[in-house]
Design a protein around this motif. Structure first.
Motif, mmCIF file in Angstrom:
data_model
loop_
_atom_site.group_PDB
_atom_site.id
_atom_site.type_symbol
_atom_site.label_atom_id
_atom_site.label_comp_id
_atom_site.label_asym_id
_atom_site.label_seq_id
_atom_site.Cartn_x
_atom_site.Cartn_y
_atom_site.Cartn_z
ATOM 1 N N GLU A 10 0.835 -1.210 0.000
ATOM 2 C CA GLU A 10 0.000 0.000 0.000
ATOM 3 C C GLU A 10 0.869 1.259 0.000
ATOM 4 O O GLU A 10 0.628 2.193 -0.771
ATOM 5 C CB GLU A 10 -0.932 0.004 1.214
ATOM 6 N N MET A 30 -7.412 2.995 -9.103
ATOM 7 C CA MET A 30 -7.785 2.190 -7.944
ATOM 8 C C MET A 30 -8.901 2.874 -7.163
ATOM 9 O O MET A 30 -9.190 4.053 -7.379
ATOM 10 C CB MET A 30 -6.567 1.952 -7.047
ATOM 11 N N GLU A 34 -9.765 -0.263 -1.611
ATOM 12 C CA GLU A 34 -8.719 -1.256 -1.834
ATOM 13 C C GLU A 34 -7.579 -1.090 -0.825
ATOM 14 O O GLU A 34 -6.714 -1.955 -0.724
ATOM 15 C CB GLU A 34 -8.176 -1.158 -3.266
ATOM 16 N N ILE A 97 0.500 -2.873 -7.058
ATOM 17 C CA ILE A 97 -0.958 -2.779 -7.210
ATOM 18 C C ILE A 97 -1.585 -4.167 -7.176
ATOM 19 O O ILE A 97 -2.626 -4.385 -6.550
ATOM 20 C CB ILE A 97 -1.319 -2.045 -8.526
ATOM 21 N N GLN A 98 -0.958 -5.117 -7.856
ATOM 22 C CA GLN A 98 -1.479 -6.475 -7.889
ATOM 23 C C GLN A 98 -1.527 -7.085 -6.485
ATOM 24 O O GLN A 98 -2.489 -7.776 -6.134
ATOM 25 C CB GLN A 98 -0.630 -7.348 -8.819
ATOM 26 N N ARG A 101 -4.442 -5.571 -4.629
ATOM 27 C CA ARG A 101 -5.721 -6.075 -5.128
ATOM 28 C C ARG A 101 -5.956 -7.537 -4.762
ATOM 29 O O ARG A 101 -7.093 -7.966 -4.583
ATOM 30 C CB ARG A 101 -5.795 -5.862 -6.639
ATOM 31 N N GLU A 102 -4.889 -8.292 -4.654
ATOM 32 C CA GLU A 102 -5.015 -9.677 -4.196
ATOM 33 C C GLU A 102 -5.554 -9.699 -2.765
ATOM 34 O O GLU A 102 -6.452 -10.487 -2.431
ATOM 35 C CB GLU A 102 -3.654 -10.365 -4.255
ATOM 36 N N THR A 104 -7.306 -7.309 -1.402
ATOM 37 C CA THR A 104 -8.679 -6.810 -1.478
ATOM 38 C C THR A 104 -9.633 -7.937 -1.825
ATOM 39 O O THR A 104 -10.709 -8.079 -1.222
ATOM 40 C CB THR A 104 -8.794 -5.700 -2.540
ATOM 41 N N GLY A 105 -9.260 -8.755 -2.806
ATOM 42 C CA GLY A 105 -10.095 -9.888 -3.200
ATOM 43 C C GLY A 105 -10.313 -10.850 -2.050
ATOM 44 O O GLY A 105 -11.416 -11.363 -1.849
ATOM 45 N N HIS A 143 -10.458 -7.458 -12.933
ATOM 46 C CA HIS A 143 -9.013 -7.278 -12.879
ATOM 47 C C HIS A 143 -8.576 -6.495 -11.651
ATOM 48 O O HIS A 143 -7.454 -6.629 -11.184
ATOM 49 C CB HIS A 143 -8.528 -6.555 -14.134
ATOM 50 N N ASN A 144 -9.511 -5.688 -11.094
ATOM 51 C CA ASN A 144 -9.126 -4.893 -9.931
ATOM 52 C C ASN A 144 -9.425 -5.579 -8.613
ATOM 53 O O ASN A 144 -9.358 -4.965 -7.563
ATOM 54 C CB ASN A 144 -9.826 -3.545 -9.952
ATOM 55 N N GLY A 145 -9.791 -6.848 -8.697
ATOM 56 C CA GLY A 145 -10.035 -7.580 -7.459
ATOM 57 C C GLY A 145 -11.452 -7.458 -6.963
ATOM 58 O O GLY A 145 -11.814 -8.054 -5.959
#
Length: 199
Positions: A10, A30, A34, A97-98, A101-102, A104-105, A143-145
């Motif tokens: 973050e 974003m 997130e 970012i990935q 987002r992971e 966040t998912g 794609h953004n979770g």
């Protein structure tokens, strides 16, 4: 590393955006939720506002933006500098970012599980009612979770629509598939008739 948040990632996402215009373009796509820390959500919101007004993003413009609404009481120049100093490199912002987002998912999946647990404890509803109204189906993970949720009935109808489109592309007749569930059959028929009327 905690499954539901990664503070290093973050900080690095926001720190990269403060230093690189290329990184900034990715980061402003974003959403605040997130980020798990309120201060980071505030920083992202300020970045988005500056980009929206066509204002360059740097330490001076960010602090000026944060002064609006007294947000500088929470985020000051020291915090912004910490973000910059913490970031290993702006070149890896996509990876940071990935990671965010992971996490966040995973948080959203946990929320789904908790909602199903709560629904299962509602003794005023039957299991079938819970399955229909509360047992949500994951339609897709973007794609953004983000996770879009629909009921089981809606998921089946959406599948039918995709099958209809595939049959049209292949020049095949549209054959209805009976589900064995009266309400679902009626909704499927209503959609089919509606499409024919529009065409």
């Amino acid at each position: 590393m905690e499954a539901y948040k990664n503070m290093d990632a973050e900080y690095s996402v926001l720190g990269a955006a403060l230093q690189s215009e290329k990184a900034l373009k990715l980061v402003v796509e974003m959403e605040p939720d997130e980020f798990t820390e309120e201060s980071n959500r505030i920083v992202l919101a300020a970045m988005k506002e500056l980009v929206k007004t066509g204002t360059p993003v740097d330490l001076v413009t960010m602090y000026t933006e944060l002064q609006k609404g007294n947000r500088n009481d929470i985020i000051g120049p020291t915090y912004l500098m910490k973000l910059i100093e913490f970031t290993p490199t702006t070149a890896n912002v996509s990876s940071y970012i990935q990671i965010v987002r992971e996490c966040t998912g995973r948080r959203r999946l946990r929320a789904i599980g908790e909602s199903l647990i709560n629904a299962s404890a509602d003794i005023e509803k039957t299991v079938d009612e819970i399955r229909e109204s509360a047992a949500l189906t994951i339609r897709d993970v973007k794609h953004n979770g983000g996770i879009k949720l629909v009921s089981q009935e809606e998921a089946i109808l959406l599948t039918y629509e995709m099958l209809d489109e595939a049959q049209k592309r292949e020049g095949q007749p549209e054959n209805r598939i009976m589900t064995g569930m009266g309400p679902l059959n009626r909704r499927s028929e209503e959609r089919r008739v509606g499409k024919e009327c529009r065409s």
